[in-house]
Design an enzyme around this catalytic site. Structure first.
Site, short mmCIF file in Angstrom:
data_model
loop_
_atom_site.label_atom_id
_atom_site.label_comp_id
_atom_site.label_asym_id
_atom_site.label_seq_id
_atom_site.Cartn_x
_atom_site.Cartn_y
_atom_site.Cartn_z
CB SER A 18 1.88 -4.24 4.51
OG SER A 18 2.37 -3.83 3.26
CG ASP B 254 -3.96 0.98 2.01
OD1 ASP B 254 -3.15 1.62 1.32
OD2 ASP B 254 -3.90 -0.25 2.18
CG HIS C 39 -0.49 0.03 3.53
ND1 HIS C 39 -1.27 -0.83 2.78
CD2 HIS C 39 0.72 -0.56 3.65
CE1 HIS C 39 -0.54 -1.89 2.45
NE2 HIS C 39 0.66 -1.76 2.97
#
Length: 468
Positions: free
Chosen positions: A186, A391, A444
């Site tokens: 991320s 995601d 994610h």
């Protein structure tokens, strides 16, 4: 004579065992963690925690770290510097939610009971030593002497991560020779390549400690502000969230640019588009927010737990879906006993523990990482990008299309990779030691709902596999 020979061999064997033990236990004795909060049982490898202070005299920043040795072979296994995202989320979130040796037990029926942890069978510490740091300062147990130091950006965060690492090696010199990797996901995609470049610069310029740097890996990572924001529409179309007609209207009016586009027709079509994805959780399009089980409903007990918490404490700080996910780590780590076990300062000094800090005032000041990735890969350092394919926050197609801009040749084209007899995802291998893979069904942070597959992929990669 024969007896003396065997005595010598025996003594050498004992000496060798003691040497290995000395190598593993060369860390500061006072830093060893004997018990982890919420976990009943023996730790399967050594844990160490404490503070490393960086910064000038009037701006000291006290960075809390947690180091876990490998369960496999600490003396030979790689050392992974895991950099958490957020920005501002504690490393302990990674330890109990992502890649660490623990998972939080389901406590929805017992909102006042102590938080309990169980073993994570797919922890990365099975195959690697892992160093976690509460970063940037203000995250987790890390704190600053000066309130001004909670006003942060990418560059300041990376500088502290580098300084912490240099000082950490001074306290743990026995791990300097281990193969060294950096990993993240991320938002830490903003940190990892720049931090890697600083390490390479230090090695090449003989500045301080020489680190046995081998490469880095990133999951669903931020790489470029344009690519990070422009692929929601194409992804939604691929997933069947909008019709062919809607997608064609968007593509025509926006010209393929769906972020920061001021064309009136584009804006109008994007407003319609937002209505079609409003109820979808972007971090995993098949899940509820903060939940790791597939489906669009919650158990009744979870709703009841939230209602009970509200009646006991006077309100819900987080959305009902994310309440347990956010509040449970704070209940676990924001206690006197947890701070004592993890060698963290009292709340009066370090502040309240939160999974993701609210006291940090953060500004993004790095907008593309492409030059760093190009420089590192051109030098031959190994790079592994992987993405959960469900995601919508940073879709796998955005990372894949960004990689294509590097103009590297595909050595192995798009192909399935397996865990056992099951397809775990799809992969592409490029020149310059660059590998990309998807995790089929991942979100994610794919470690959360694809833990076995993620560990398998990371283990193969750090063990030297060029492809999956």
């Amino acid at each position: 004579m024969v007896l003396n020979f065997f005595c010598i061999i025996f003594k050498l064997g004992v000496w060798f065992v003691l040497l290995i033990d000395l190598k593993i236990n060369g860390a500061p004795i006072e830093a060893e963690v004997k018990q982890f909060p919420g976990f009943q049982g023996d730790l399967l490898s050594k844990h160490y925690a404490g503070y490393i202070t960086v910064g000038a005299e009037s701006h000291k920043r006290h960075m809390h770290y947690h180091f876990i040795t490998s369960e496999r072979n600490p003396t030979r296994d790689p050392l992974t510097y895991y950099v958490n995202g957020g920005p501002g989320c504690s490393a302990y979130s990674a330890i109990v939610h992502l890649i660490g040796p623990f998972k939080i037990e389901d406590t929805v029926h017992r909102v006042k009971d102590p938080i309990r942890l169980r073993r994570n069978p797919y922890t990365w510490t099975k195959v690697s030593n892992v160093l976690f740091v509460d970063s940037p300062v203000g995250a987790g147990y890390s704190y600053a002497d000066n309130e001004e130091d909670y006003v942060l950006n990418d560059s300041a965060t990376i500088a502290d991560l580098y300084d912490v690492l240099m000082k950490w090696f001074e306290e743990y010199p026995e791990f300097i020779s281990n193969p060294f990797y950096i990993a993240g996901s991320s938002y830490s995609g903003m940190y990892v390549p720049v931090l890697a470049q600083q390490i390479v610069n230090g090695n090449e310029g003989n500045h301080g400690i020489y680190i046995n740097f081998k490469g880095y890996s990133l999951a669903n990572a931020a790489v470029d502000i344009y690519y990070d924001n422009n692929y929601v529409v194409p992804f939604a179309y691929k997933m069947g969230f909008i019709s062919d007609e809607q997608y064609n209207d968007l593509a025509k009016s926006c010209g393929g640019v769906y972020w920061n586009n001021e064309d009136p027709d584009c804006i109008k079509n994007l407003d319609v588009f937002k209505g079609f994805i409003k109820g979808i959780y972007a971090y995993h399009v098949l899940f509820l927010p903060c939940h790791l089980n597939i489906g669009l409903t919650m158990e009744d007990a979870e709703y009841e737990s939230a209602e009970i918490f509200q009646s006991l404490y006077g309100g819900l700080e987080f959305d009902v879906y994310c309440h347990d996910y956010e509040v449970t780590p704070r209940r676990l780590f924001d206690t006197k006993i947890a701070r004592e076990l993890l060698h963290a300062k009292p709340v009066e000094i370090a502040g309240t523990f939160e999974r993701c800090s609210k006291r940090i005032k953060y500004t993004r000041d790095i907008f593309t990482l492409t030059p760093y990735h190009l420089n590192l890969t051109s030098k031959g350092y190994r790079t592994f990008f992987y993405s959960g394919d469900h995601d919508m926050k940073i879709p796998y197609i955005s990372t894949l299309d960004w990689i294509k801009t590097l103009n590297y040749t595909e050595i192995e084209k798009w192909h399935p990779w397996f865990v056992g007899d099951q397809i775990a995802g799809y992969a592409v291998r490029y020149t310059n030691n660059l590998l990309f893979a998807t995790l089929r069904g991942g979100g994610h942070t794919p470690f959360e709902n694809m833990p076995r597959e993620t560990l398998e992929a990371y283990q193969r990669w750090i063990d030297g596999a060029d492809s999956l």
